[in-house]
Design a protein around this motif. Structure first.
Motif, short mmCIF file in Angstrom:
data_model
loop_
_atom_site.label_atom_id
_atom_site.label_comp_id
_atom_site.label_asym_id
_atom_site.label_seq_id
_atom_site.Cartn_x
_atom_site.Cartn_y
_atom_site.Cartn_z
N GLU A 22 0.63 -0.99 -0.03
CA GLU A 22 -0.11 -0.03 -0.02
C GLU A 22 0.84 1.18 -0.12
O GLU A 22 0.56 2.15 -0.83
N LEU A 23 1.92 1.11 0.73
CA LEU A 23 2.59 2.31 0.81
C LEU A 23 3.52 2.82 -0.58
O LEU A 23 3.72 3.66 -1.00
N GLU A 24 3.95 1.56 -1.16
CA GLU A 24 4.65 1.78 -2.63
C GLU A 24 3.57 2.22 -3.41
O GLU A 24 3.66 3.21 -4.38
N GLU A 25 2.29 1.71 -3.37
CA GLU A 25 1.24 2.30 -4.43
C GLU A 25 1.12 3.90 -4.11
O GLU A 25 0.78 4.65 -5.04
N LEU A 26 0.86 4.29 -2.86
CA LEU A 26 0.70 5.63 -2.43
C LEU A 26 2.15 6.50 -2.98
O LEU A 26 1.73 7.37 -3.53
N ALA A 27 3.11 5.98 -3.10
CA ALA A 27 4.31 6.67 -3.45
C ALA A 27 4.32 6.78 -5.00
O ALA A 27 4.45 7.88 -5.45
N GLN A 28 3.81 5.78 -5.68
CA GLN A 28 3.63 5.76 -7.02
C GLN A 28 2.50 6.88 -7.49
O GLN A 28 2.72 7.60 -8.42
N GLN A 29 1.48 6.95 -6.87
CA GLN A 29 0.31 7.79 -7.07
C GLN A 29 0.89 9.11 -6.65
O GLN A 29 0.57 9.99 -7.65
N GLU A 31 4.14 10.16 -7.00
CA GLU A 31 4.91 10.61 -8.10
C GLU A 31 3.99 11.01 -9.59
O GLU A 31 4.54 11.93 -10.14
N MET A 32 2.89 10.21 -9.75
CA MET A 32 2.36 10.55 -10.94
C MET A 32 1.40 11.95 -10.77
O MET A 32 1.67 12.76 -11.73
N ALA A 33 1.29 12.47 -9.61
CA ALA A 33 0.43 13.62 -9.39
C ALA A 33 1.38 14.52 -9.62
O ALA A 33 1.24 15.52 -10.18
N ARG A 34 2.68 14.49 -9.03
CA ARG A 34 3.63 15.35 -9.08
C ARG A 34 4.12 15.62 -10.60
O ARG A 34 4.36 16.81 -11.16
N ARG A 35 4.29 14.45 -11.44
CA ARG A 35 4.57 14.74 -12.92
C ARG A 35 3.42 15.47 -13.56
O ARG A 35 3.68 16.35 -14.57
N ILE A 36 2.18 15.07 -13.44
CA ILE A 36 1.06 15.67 -14.06
C ILE A 36 0.95 17.25 -13.76
O ILE A 36 0.92 18.04 -14.51
#
Length: 111
Positions: A22-29, A31-36
């Motif tokens: 769950e923590l890894e998925e949250l970190a990925q989300q 990172e994706m939000a930051r890129r957007i």
């Protein structure tokens, strides 16, 4: 007793693995939000003149929902190729006038 301890240990390991996932998925989300957000900033920087960009930034502080809607509209126009030139502060003012909700007039009637 050993079986009970083994079951507890397995269950604890499963919970830890699930939490790590769950923590890894949250970190990925995140990172994706930051890129957007970075992409949005780059597009807006390319299509808005500095004064207009500053106005939109100030609006975002006061009315984030309206600013987000206007940003999305501007980005869609830019991506569809319908913008011929950079948006000036005056053009942005007109866009914002159209986007802002109409204010209600309050009347107080005394009897």
């Amino acid at each position: 007793m050993d079986d009970l301890e083994e079951i507890r240990r397995r269950k604890l390991m499963e919970l830890q693995a699930q939490r790590q996932k769950e923590l890894e998925e949250l970190a990925q989300q995140q990172e994706m939000a930051r890129r957007i957000e970075e992409q949005k900033k780059a597009i807006l920087k390319a299509i808005l003149e500095p004064e207009a960009r500053e106005r939109l930034t100030r609006l975002k502080l006061a009315h984030p929902d309206i600013a987000e809607a206007v940003e999305a509209q501007l980005i869609a126009l830019a991506q569809s190729g319908r913008l011929r030139s950079k948006i000036t502060d005056e053009m942005l003012k007109e866009i914002l006038r159209r986007a802002m909700p109409k204010k209600r007039e309050t009347k107080i009637i005394r009897k």
